[in-house]
Write a protein that holds these residues in place. Structure first.
Motif, PDB file in Angstrom:
ATOM      1  N   ASP A   1       0.835  -1.195   0.000  1.00 43.44           N
ATOM      2  CA  ASP A   1       0.000   0.000   0.000  1.00 43.44           C
ATOM      3  C   ASP A   1       0.875   1.252   0.000  1.00 43.44           C
ATOM      4  N   GLY A   2       0.725   2.102  -1.026  1.00 44.04           N
ATOM      5  CA  GLY A   2       1.573   3.271  -1.191  1.00 44.04           C
ATOM      6  C   GLY A   2       1.614   4.202   0.003  1.00 44.04           C
ATOM      7  N   PRO A   3       0.454   4.646   0.534  1.00 44.22           N
ATOM      8  CA  PRO A   3       0.472   5.554   1.685  1.00 44.22           C
ATOM      9  C   PRO A   3       1.159   4.959   2.916  1.00 44.22           C
ATOM     10  N   ARG A   4       0.975   3.665   3.161  1.00 44.65           N
ATOM     11  CA  ARG A   4       1.629   3.032   4.315  1.00 44.65           C
ATOM     12  C   ARG A   4       3.145   3.016   4.123  1.00 44.65           C
ATOM     13  N   ILE A   5       3.572   2.705   2.908  1.00 49.63           N
ATOM     14  CA  ILE A   5       5.002   2.680   2.619  1.00 49.63           C
ATOM     15  C   ILE A   5       5.599   4.076   2.787  1.00 49.63           C
ATOM     16  N   THR A   6       4.890   5.092   2.311  1.00 52.39           N
ATOM     17  CA  THR A   6       5.352   6.476   2.467  1.00 52.39           C
ATOM     18  C   THR A   6       5.480   6.837   3.941  1.00 52.39           C
ATOM     19  N   GLU A   7       4.504   6.404   4.739  1.00 56.84           N
ATOM     20  CA  GLU A   7       4.530   6.667   6.180  1.00 56.84           C
ATOM     21  C   GLU A   7       5.766   6.060   6.827  1.00 56.84           C
ATOM     22  N   TYR A   8       6.057   4.807   6.492  1.00 57.08           N
ATOM     23  CA  TYR A   8       7.211   4.140   7.089  1.00 57.08           C
ATOM     24  C   TYR A   8       8.523   4.680   6.525  1.00 57.08           C
ATOM     25  N   ALA A   9       8.515   5.092   5.266  1.00 59.13           N
ATOM     26  CA  ALA A   9       9.723   5.689   4.692  1.00 59.13           C
ATOM     27  C   ALA A   9      10.068   6.989   5.411  1.00 59.13           C
ATOM     28  N   ARG A  10       9.053   7.779   5.736  1.00 57.82           N
ATOM     29  CA  ARG A  10       9.287   9.014   6.489  1.00 57.82           C
ATOM     30  C   ARG A  10       9.784   8.701   7.892  1.00 57.82           C
ATOM     31  N   MET A  11       9.234   7.652   8.502  1.00 62.24           N
ATOM     32  CA  MET A  11       9.688   7.247   9.828  1.00 62.24           C
ATOM     33  C   MET A  11      11.150   6.833   9.778  1.00 62.24           C
ATOM     34  N   PHE A  12      11.515   6.097   8.733  1.00 66.41           N
ATOM     35  CA  PHE A  12      12.901   5.648   8.612  1.00 66.41           C
ATOM     36  C   PHE A  12      13.837   6.844   8.452  1.00 66.41           C
TER      37      PHE A  12
END
Length: 292
Positions: A244-255
């Motif tokens: 899921d794109g939005p979830r991946i973006t969320e975790y990428a920002r967290m990283f």
């Protein structure tokens, strides 16, 4: 051929991406079935990964769905062509399906970002550290040797990645796995690998305070196109492969947030004495000193 009962992660992901493209194009399942001269059930099974789709038919669907030529188009074509067979096949029966799916996902990734809180990531573990950790968690059993071999075999893809970036919490350095010598050799291995030009190792130290918002370990896999990136989260008895794109973006920002807060990585081009006074290497060396 009847629909498969347990599609692999790759098969599920290919089907899910086809479903996304179809719905974005405003094409119904019945209309897609007409394109393939098939029934609606076949489209449903393709989109859940229960049935394969030939390259010719996939090419036609992608064109009809409006997927432009480029990285996503080619990436999906490669996923359909891939047989799913690889070195991991010899471990079927001794390794859980999620482990096999993980190995296949690693093999088709260009970059990997890892956040680990309690252990050294599997891609960087020595054989003896891996053995001690698996035995401590699962107990000694007849498949232990194969499980250890599987974990070390996964490391073969490290050299072929464009980028491997890991943020490890200091607790992983101090959690005793096996003997003192096992830990010493593991930390030395971490320093050795961190000197590879495409590997970036950072330590998140205790001194930065509460860690609860980021307590969960996760892995971000970079595919041949951004749309094919995958978020992986592991649990004691299961795992999530999330596209899921939005979830991946969320975790990428967290990283990225974690990386910005963590100590500076080891500089592979600099001699040990030329490293910054307070960085990931200095903390690793300090923990090694404390091990005695």
């Amino acid at each position: 051929m009847p629909p498969r009962k347990q599609p692999s992660e790759r098969q599920r992901r290919l089907g899910a991406e086809l479903r996304k493209l179809r719905t974005s194009a405003g094409i119904s399942g019945d209309q897609a079935a007409v394109l393939l001269d098939a029934d609606r059930a076949r489209i449903s099974n393709i989109e859940t990964g229960r049935l394969d789709v030939s390259r010719n038919r996939l090419y036609m669907l992608l064109r009809e769905y409006g997927c432009p030529p480029g990285a996503l188009f080619e990436g999906l074509m490669e996923m359909a062509q891939d047989s799913g067979k690889g070195w991991w096949d010899e471990f079927r029966g001794s390794v859980a399906r999620r482990g096999l799916d993980l190995a296949e996902l690693e093999s088709r990734s260009n970059s990997i970002r890892v956040h680990d809180t309690l252990n050294i990531p599997g891609m960087l573990q020595t054989e003896e550290y891996a053995r001690a950790m698996i035995a401590a968690i699962e107990g000694k059993h007849e498949s232990l040797d194969q499980r250890v071999q599987f974990r070390t075999e996964r490391q073969r893809i490290l050299g072929g990645l464009q980028k491997y970036h890991v943020v490890i919490h200091e607790s992983a350095l101090r959690t005793r796995v096996g003997s003192t010598e096992t830990m010493r050799r593991q930390l030395l291995r971490l320093i050795e690998v961190a000197r590879l030009p495409h590997v970036r190792v950072q330590i998140f130290p205790f001194e930065l305070g509460p860690y609860s918002p980021h307590a969960r370990s996760f892995i971000l896999f970079g595919g041949s196109a951004p749309e094919l990136d995958t978020l992986y989260r592991e649990y004691p008895t299961s795992a999530d492969f999330i596209g899921d794109g939005p979830r991946i973006t969320e975790y990428a920002r967290m990283f990225e947030r974690l990386a910005s807060l963590a100590l500076a990585p080891i500089d592979p081009a600099a001699a040990p004495e030329a490293q910054k006074a307070r960085n990931s290497l200095s903390l690793l060396q300090h923990v090694l000193y404390e091990l005695g």
